[in-house]
Design an enzyme around this catalytic site. Structure first.
Site, mmCIF file in Angstrom:
data_model
loop_
_atom_site.group_PDB
_atom_site.id
_atom_site.type_symbol
_atom_site.label_atom_id
_atom_site.label_comp_id
_atom_site.label_asym_id
_atom_site.label_seq_id
_atom_site.Cartn_x
_atom_site.Cartn_y
_atom_site.Cartn_z
ATOM 1 N N LYS A 182 -9.376 -9.485 -2.247
ATOM 2 C CA LYS A 182 -8.200 -9.669 -1.386
ATOM 3 C C LYS A 182 -6.918 -9.087 -1.987
ATOM 4 O O LYS A 182 -6.006 -8.710 -1.259
ATOM 5 C CB LYS A 182 -8.014 -11.148 -1.069
ATOM 6 C CG LYS A 182 -9.145 -11.682 -0.187
ATOM 7 C CD LYS A 182 -8.677 -12.706 0.791
ATOM 8 C CE LYS A 182 -9.753 -13.022 1.816
ATOM 9 N NZ LYS A 182 -10.932 -13.683 1.206
ATOM 10 N N GLU B 211 -1.263 -16.345 6.445
ATOM 11 C CA GLU B 211 -2.079 -17.517 6.745
ATOM 12 C C GLU B 211 -3.210 -17.550 5.732
ATOM 13 O O GLU B 211 -3.581 -16.505 5.172
ATOM 14 C CB GLU B 211 -2.660 -17.409 8.162
ATOM 15 C CG GLU B 211 -3.956 -16.608 8.284
ATOM 16 C CD GLU B 211 -3.849 -15.135 7.936
ATOM 17 O OE1 GLU B 211 -2.764 -14.565 8.125
ATOM 18 O OE2 GLU B 211 -4.856 -14.556 7.462
ATOM 19 N N SER C 126 -18.028 -9.770 -3.723
ATOM 20 C CA SER C 126 -16.638 -9.861 -3.263
ATOM 21 C C SER C 126 -15.746 -10.761 -4.091
ATOM 22 O O SER C 126 -14.545 -10.532 -4.183
ATOM 23 C CB SER C 126 -16.599 -10.292 -1.798
ATOM 24 O OG SER C 126 -17.249 -11.532 -1.618
HETATM 25 C C1 LIG Z 1 -12.013 -14.145 1.926
HETATM 26 C C2 LIG Z 1 -13.279 -13.810 1.263
HETATM 27 C C3 LIG Z 1 -14.382 -13.271 1.977
HETATM 28 C C4 LIG Z 1 -14.377 -13.101 3.461
HETATM 29 O O1 LIG Z 1 -13.413 -12.239 3.946
HETATM 30 P P1 LIG Z 1 -13.767 -10.759 4.432
HETATM 31 O O2 LIG Z 1 -12.526 -10.318 5.091
HETATM 32 O O3 LIG Z 1 -14.926 -10.848 5.366
HETATM 33 O O4 LIG Z 1 -14.098 -9.966 3.230
HETATM 34 C C5 LIG Z 1 -15.512 -12.923 1.270
HETATM 35 N N1 LIG Z 1 -15.606 -13.104 -0.059
HETATM 36 C C6 LIG Z 1 -14.584 -13.634 -0.779
HETATM 37 C C7 LIG Z 1 -14.752 -13.826 -2.243
HETATM 38 C C8 LIG Z 1 -13.389 -14.004 -0.144
HETATM 39 O O5 LIG Z 1 -12.385 -14.523 -0.864
#
Ligand SMILES: *Cc1c(COP(=O)(O)O)cnc(C)c1O
Length: 405
Positions: A100, A122, A388
């Site tokens: 993010k 948000e 992620s």
């Molecule tokens: C917020 C988040 C997601 C989901 O958001 P996407 O916009 O679909 O990427 C996935 N993995 C992590 C670690 C997150 O913080």
């Protein structure tokens, strides 16, 4: 480097048409009172993003502040387990623990160049709020984060982080007191403060140009994967790229530079919650119908009369009743395959990765790992999984699971 191409009225996977549509999905469905803000952004975002000085600062902060490039790690024991070759794109090693921050850096720099003095956002689980508060602290900009009261209770460590970083966290008390209500509050704030405020949206959702803008900021993920694969295995094209999908930003970033390479199979993994037909799920492509949510036309989980239904996932980051319009298009056109994993499958996959590779993933990420079980790989396949985020924020849930074992 991001490379600019001029939007036309056809659009492609890599870029929506001039109205913000990917195939049948996208657009800007906004109240009259937001028109000016969104127009200002639409008229300026590409110009600013591809300005040389902007790119220089963006790349500098990605490198020296966020810690990019993130490693592409060959997971040997996991590969043996699935009898194939699995590479993990380590977005969990970014500053603040997830992908993010890429988008937060991009949007805050862009807001500065638009002359904005105040940032609003948000947040659901708090990861996007923390990333935004972090970059605002770095830049000395006022930051206000809207968060559902229920989420504030569930995610107290992230509320504390945002406050320590100097952000004001404002509880959203309406509706189900979760992410979609926080989003409504943020939109209300933006309507009331059209001149000095930029609204940082945290995924590839919202009215045009947000889905395109956020995709471009996150596309650094696949840009790096190509370079790293070339170095490691002599070709930049894997057989598969897999990623979890909440709104879809880490998946969009991991897919982006492979969208036109049709030999690369793109696998998106949604949260099935307690099971797709359990009434407690967040698998939007399986359960959703075309509809408008938070400013764009996409697939949305809804009742027959069009009321948005309450989603469920064990991971707050996937607990969203829609997906970005690019993903709706990838699903409808068949360019990406959509799978889902349940809460239990995700938990098992987290514990497995911890034991096999010494990496504790975020619960969101664990859904992508869980879907490895649903694939049929050969031993020479090259599989890239977008890791992620890291699991620190989910330790309370993991500890509860251990107690139950
Ligand atoms: C917020 C988040 C997601 C989901 O958001 P996407 O916009 O679909 O990427 C996935 N993995 C992590 C670690 C997150 O913080």
């Amino acid at each position: 480097m991001l490379n600019i191409s001029i939007p036309n009225n056809k659009g492609s996977y890599k870029q929506p048409n001039i109205f913000g549509y990917y195939g049948n999905f996208g657009g800007a469905y906004i109240p009259e009172m937001l028109h000016r803000n969104v127009e200002e952004l639409r008229n300026n975002y590409l110009k600013i993003m591809y300005d040389e000085a902007f790119q220089k600062e963006f790349q500098y902060l990605l490198h020296d502040y966020a810690g990019r490039p993130t490693p592409l790690f060959y997971a040997e024991r996991l590969s043996n387990q699935f009898n194939t070759k699995i590479y993990l794109k380590r977005e969990d090693l970014n500053h603040t623990g997830a992908h993010k921050i890429n988008n937060a850096i991009g949007q805050v720099l862009l807001a500065q160049r638009l002359g904005k003095k105040r940032i609003i956002a948000e947040t659901g689980a708090g990861q996007h709020g923390v990333a935004t508060a972090t970059v605002c602290a770095l830049k000395g900009i006022e930051c206000i984060v809207y968060m559902g009261v229920k989420d504030m209770e569930r995610q107290q460590p992230n509320v504390a982080r945002m406050k320590m970083l100097g952000a004001a966290v404002i509880p959203a008390t309406s509706g189900s007191q979760t992410l979609k209500d926080a989003t409504n509050e943020a939109i209300r704030d933006w309507i009331n403060n059209p001149n000095d405020t930029h609204y940082v949206i945290g995924s590839v959702v919202g009215p045009h140009p947000y889905p395109d803008m956020v995709t471009r900021f996150q596309s650094i993920i696949s840009e790096e994967i190509k370079i790293q694969l070339k170095e490691k295995i002599g070709t930049e094209l894997p057989n598969y790229v897999m990623a979890c999908v909440g709104g879809g930003s880490n998946a969009a970033g991991a897919f982006y530079h492979f969208l036109d390479d049709l030999s690369v199979q793109l696998i998106a993994v949604e949260a099935a919650g307690c099971g797709i037909n359990s009434g407690m799920s967040a698998a939007t492509t399986q359960l959703g119908k075309p509809g408008v949510l938070h400013g764009s036309k996409s697939l949305v989980m809804q009742t027959i009369d069009g009321q948005v239904t309450e989603p469920h996932s064990i991971s707050a980051g996937l607990d969203y009743p829609g997906i970005g319009p690019l993903h709706a298009h990838l699903y409808e056109s068949g360019r990406a395959k959509f799978l889902s994993a349940t809460d239990d499958e995700a938990l098992k996959a987290s514990f497995n990765l911890a034991k096999m590779e010494g990496i504790i993933p975020a619960l969101e990420t664990a859904h992508a790992l869980a879907a490895l079980h649903q694939m049929k790989f050969t031993k020479d396949d090259v599989v890239v999984v977008c890791l992620s985020g890291r699991g620190d924020k989910d330790m309370a849930t993991y500890m509860k699971t251990m107690d139950e074992l």
